[in-house]
Design a protein around this motif. Structure first.
Motif, PDB file in Angstrom:
ATOM      1  N   GLU A  75       0.853  -1.183   0.000  1.00  0.00           N
ATOM      2  CA  GLU A  75       0.000   0.000   0.000  1.00  0.00           C
ATOM      3  C   GLU A  75       0.893   1.238   0.000  1.00  0.00           C
ATOM      4  OE1 GLU A  75      -3.301   0.015   2.728  1.00  0.00           O
ATOM      5  OE2 GLU A  75      -3.078  -2.134   2.993  1.00  0.00           O
ATOM      6  N   ASP A  76       0.461   2.212  -0.733  1.00  0.00           N
ATOM      7  CA  ASP A  76       1.273   3.405  -0.926  1.00  0.00           C
ATOM      8  C   ASP A  76       0.632   4.595  -0.234  1.00  0.00           C
ATOM      9  OD1 ASP A  76       3.317   4.937  -1.856  1.00  0.00           O
ATOM     10  OD2 ASP A  76       3.017   4.435  -3.952  1.00  0.00           O
ATOM     11  N   TYR A  77       0.785   4.662   1.057  1.00  0.00           N
ATOM     12  CA  TYR A  77       0.124   5.693   1.840  1.00  0.00           C
ATOM     13  C   TYR A  77       0.557   7.095   1.456  1.00  0.00           C
ATOM     14  CZ  TYR A  77      -0.859   1.630   4.710  1.00  0.00           C
ATOM     15  OH  TYR A  77      -1.253   0.414   5.137  1.00  0.00           O
ATOM     16  N   TYR A  78       1.847   7.329   1.369  1.00  0.00           N
ATOM     17  CA  TYR A  78       2.351   8.685   1.145  1.00  0.00           C
ATOM     18  C   TYR A  78       1.951   9.212  -0.227  1.00  0.00           C
ATOM     19  CZ  TYR A  78       5.418  12.550   0.116  1.00  0.00           C
ATOM     20  OH  TYR A  78       5.901  13.772  -0.269  1.00  0.00           O
ATOM     21  N   TYR A  79       2.253   8.464  -1.292  1.00  0.00           N
ATOM     22  CA  TYR A  79       1.994   8.958  -2.634  1.00  0.00           C
ATOM     23  C   TYR A  79       0.507   9.104  -2.920  1.00  0.00           C
ATOM     24  CZ  TYR A  79       6.932   8.502  -3.572  1.00  0.00           C
ATOM     25  OH  TYR A  79       8.289   8.644  -3.525  1.00  0.00           O
ATOM     26  N   ALA A  80      -0.290   8.177  -2.427  1.00  0.00           N
ATOM     27  CA  ALA A  80      -1.736   8.290  -2.609  1.00  0.00           C
ATOM     28  C   ALA A  80      -2.237   9.568  -1.949  1.00  0.00           C
ATOM     29  CB  ALA A  80      -2.442   7.073  -2.031  1.00  0.00           C
ATOM     30  N   GLU A  85      -4.115  15.140  -2.223  1.00  0.00           N
ATOM     31  CA  GLU A  85      -3.968  16.526  -1.787  1.00  0.00           C
ATOM     32  C   GLU A  85      -3.695  17.449  -2.975  1.00  0.00           C
ATOM     33  OE1 GLU A  85      -4.283  18.121   1.230  1.00  0.00           O
ATOM     34  OE2 GLU A  85      -5.186  16.222   1.834  1.00  0.00           O
ATOM     35  N   SER A  86      -2.848  17.005  -3.899  1.00  0.00           N
ATOM     36  CA  SER A  86      -2.526  17.819  -5.071  1.00  0.00           C
ATOM     37  C   SER A  86      -3.765  18.091  -5.904  1.00  0.00           C
ATOM     38  CB  SER A  86      -1.478  17.126  -5.937  1.00  0.00           C
ATOM     39  OG  SER A  86      -0.245  17.088  -5.286  1.00  0.00           O
ATOM     40  N   CYS A  87      -4.583  17.069  -6.076  1.00  0.00           N
ATOM     41  CA  CYS A  87      -5.789  17.225  -6.888  1.00  0.00           C
ATOM     42  C   CYS A  87      -6.843  18.065  -6.178  1.00  0.00           C
ATOM     43  CB  CYS A  87      -6.365  15.861  -7.254  1.00  0.00           C
ATOM     44  SG  CYS A  87      -5.312  14.946  -8.397  1.00  0.00           S
ATOM     45  N   LEU A  88      -6.957  17.918  -4.876  1.00  0.00           N
ATOM     46  CA  LEU A  88      -7.976  18.657  -4.129  1.00  0.00           C
ATOM     47  C   LEU A  88      -7.589  20.119  -3.924  1.00  0.00           C
ATOM     48  CD1 LEU A  88      -8.979  16.080  -1.361  1.00  0.00           C
ATOM     49  CD2 LEU A  88     -10.309  16.754  -3.364  1.00  0.00           C
ATOM     50  N   ASN A  89      -6.349  20.350  -3.567  1.00  0.00           N
ATOM     51  CA  ASN A  89      -5.924  21.711  -3.220  1.00  0.00           C
ATOM     52  C   ASN A  89      -5.503  22.543  -4.428  1.00  0.00           C
ATOM     53  OD1 ASN A  89      -6.440  21.163  -0.556  1.00  0.00           O
ATOM     54  ND2 ASN A  89      -4.340  20.570  -0.095  1.00  0.00           N
ATOM     55  N   LYS A  90      -4.988  21.902  -5.435  1.00  0.00           N
ATOM     56  CA  LYS A  90      -4.550  22.579  -6.658  1.00  0.00           C
ATOM     57  C   LYS A  90      -3.832  23.886  -6.357  1.00  0.00           C
ATOM     58  CE  LYS A  90      -7.706  20.417  -9.785  1.00  0.00           C
ATOM     59  NZ  LYS A  90      -8.383  20.482 -11.011  1.00  0.00           N
ATOM     60  N   GLN A  91      -2.754  23.774  -5.627  1.00  0.00           N
ATOM     61  CA  GLN A  91      -1.977  24.953  -5.278  1.00  0.00           C
ATOM     62  C   GLN A  91      -1.195  25.435  -6.493  1.00  0.00           C
ATOM     63  OE1 GLN A  91       0.432  23.851  -1.952  1.00  0.00           O
ATOM     64  NE2 GLN A  91      -1.311  23.555  -0.603  1.00  0.00           N
ATOM     65  N   LYS A  92      -1.198  26.730  -6.663  1.00  0.00           N
ATOM     66  CA  LYS A  92      -0.483  27.329  -7.784  1.00  0.00           C
ATOM     67  C   LYS A  92       1.002  26.997  -7.684  1.00  0.00           C
ATOM     68  CE  LYS A  92      -1.277  30.188 -11.210  1.00  0.00           C
ATOM     69  NZ  LYS A  92      -1.956  29.679 -12.360  1.00  0.00           N
ATOM     70  N   GLY A  93       1.571  26.557  -8.773  1.00  0.00           N
ATOM     71  CA  GLY A  93       2.984  26.241  -8.799  1.00  0.00           C
ATOM     72  C   GLY A  93       3.316  24.813  -8.406  1.00  0.00           C
ATOM     73  N   ASP A  94       2.324  24.012  -8.033  1.00  0.00           N
ATOM     74  CA  ASP A  94       2.568  22.615  -7.682  1.00  0.00           C
ATOM     75  C   ASP A  94       2.940  21.861  -8.961  1.00  0.00           C
ATOM     76  OD1 ASP A  94       2.598  20.000  -6.818  1.00  0.00           O
ATOM     77  OD2 ASP A  94       0.612  20.048  -5.905  1.00  0.00           O
ATOM     78  N   PRO A  95       4.094  21.192  -8.973  1.00  0.00           N
ATOM     79  CA  PRO A  95       4.518  20.497 -10.192  1.00  0.00           C
ATOM     80  C   PRO A  95       3.493  19.470 -10.676  1.00  0.00           C
ATOM     81  CG  PRO A  95       6.235  20.411  -8.516  1.00  0.00           C
ATOM     82  CD  PRO A  95       5.052  21.051  -7.890  1.00  0.00           C
ATOM     83  N   MET A  96       2.809  18.813  -9.746  1.00  0.00           N
ATOM     84  CA  MET A  96       1.839  17.801 -10.140  1.00  0.00           C
ATOM     85  C   MET A  96       0.689  18.437 -10.929  1.00  0.00           C
ATOM     86  SD  MET A  96       1.123  14.649 -10.283  1.00  0.00           S
ATOM     87  CE  MET A  96       2.236  13.901  -9.114  1.00  0.00           C
ATOM     88  N   ILE A  99       1.968  19.103 -14.430  1.00  0.00           N
ATOM     89  CA  ILE A  99       2.142  17.851 -15.178  1.00  0.00           C
ATOM     90  C   ILE A  99       0.790  17.307 -15.623  1.00  0.00           C
ATOM     91  CG2 ILE A  99       2.838  15.423 -14.971  1.00  0.00           C
ATOM     92  CD1 ILE A  99       5.144  16.474 -13.128  1.00  0.00           C
ATOM     93  N   VAL A 100      -0.169  17.258 -14.713  1.00  0.00           N
ATOM     94  CA  VAL A 100      -1.503  16.757 -15.049  1.00  0.00           C
ATOM     95  C   VAL A 100      -2.129  17.633 -16.135  1.00  0.00           C
ATOM     96  CG1 VAL A 100      -3.841  16.393 -14.161  1.00  0.00           C
ATOM     97  CG2 VAL A 100      -1.877  15.608 -12.843  1.00  0.00           C
ATOM     98  N   GLY A 101      -1.952  18.934 -16.014  1.00  0.00           N
ATOM     99  CA  GLY A 101      -2.479  19.843 -17.034  1.00  0.00           C
ATOM    100  C   GLY A 101      -1.887  19.573 -18.404  1.00  0.00           C
ATOM    101  N   LEU A 102      -0.586  19.346 -18.449  1.00  0.00           N
ATOM    102  CA  LEU A 102       0.071  19.035 -19.719  1.00  0.00           C
ATOM    103  C   LEU A 102      -0.400  17.701 -20.285  1.00  0.00           C
ATOM    104  CD1 LEU A 102       3.699  20.187 -18.829  1.00  0.00           C
ATOM    105  CD2 LEU A 102       2.156  21.282 -20.470  1.00  0.00           C
ATOM    106  N   LEU A 103      -0.554  16.716 -19.418  1.00  0.00           N
ATOM    107  CA  LEU A 103      -0.991  15.397 -19.870  1.00  0.00           C
ATOM    108  C   LEU A 103      -2.417  15.427 -20.412  1.00  0.00           C
ATOM    109  CD1 LEU A 103       0.544  13.107 -17.101  1.00  0.00           C
ATOM    110  CD2 LEU A 103       1.356  13.427 -19.451  1.00  0.00           C
ATOM    111  N   HIS A 104      -3.257  16.271 -19.848  1.00  0.00           N
ATOM    112  CA  HIS A 104      -4.640  16.375 -20.327  1.00  0.00           C
ATOM    113  C   HIS A 104      -4.712  16.888 -21.763  1.00  0.00           C
ATOM    114  CE1 HIS A 104      -7.175  15.132 -17.059  1.00  0.00           C
ATOM    115  NE2 HIS A 104      -6.459  15.839 -16.194  1.00  0.00           N
TER     116      HIS A 104
END
Length: 132
Positions: A75-80, A85-96, A99-104
């Motif tokens: 089980e991958d507690y940290y990465y999950a 958190e990255s998807c919910l908070n969508k903080q400006k400047g977060d690399p994730m 990356i997700v925006g580019l992949l979309h």
């Protein structure tokens, strides 16, 4: 004091390592060369016949870009939590978020190419960090 060594399922740990190695398209010999161990030793680990040292476990986790939680417990507690958190908070400047925006923006064919490139590059990134 509780004995934790009885709680580690070496066969499951080895199976997860083998599955992740195979996802990168690496043969046992190629992975052994990257890790700096013999392919025989890697085979023993993957079959659950041998317990590896903590430094070897950490090195393998880094090269396969896995958390120790996932390798040991499945089980991958940290990465999950990080992704959630990255998807919910969508903080400006977060690399994730970037990356997700580019992949979309990518087509299915482009995503397949990116996936192949990542499989080639990721195992070598930690090896480059340790070079002088």
């Amino acid at each position: 004091m509780e004995n934790y060594s009885n709680k580690f399922d070496l066969k499951s740990i080895g199976k997860r390592i083998r599955e992740e190695r195979e996802k990168f398209g690496l043969s046992r010999e190629e992975f052994a060369e990257i890790v700096g161990l013999s392919d025989y030793y890697i085979g023993q680990i993957e079959r659950g016949e041998r317990q590896m040292s903590l430094p070897v476990l950490v090195k393998m986790a880094g090269l396969l870009h896995l958390s120790l939680d996932y390798i040991i417990f499945g089980e991958d507690y940290y990465y999950a939590e990080y992704l959630r958190e990255s998807c919910l908070n969508k903080q400006k400047g977060d690399p994730m978020e970037e990356i997700v925006g580019l992949l979309h923006r990518c087509s299915k064919k482009e995503l397949e190419l990116i996936k192949k490139l990542l499989k080639v590059i990721l195992p070598y990134l930690n090896k480059l960090d340790s070079m002088p």
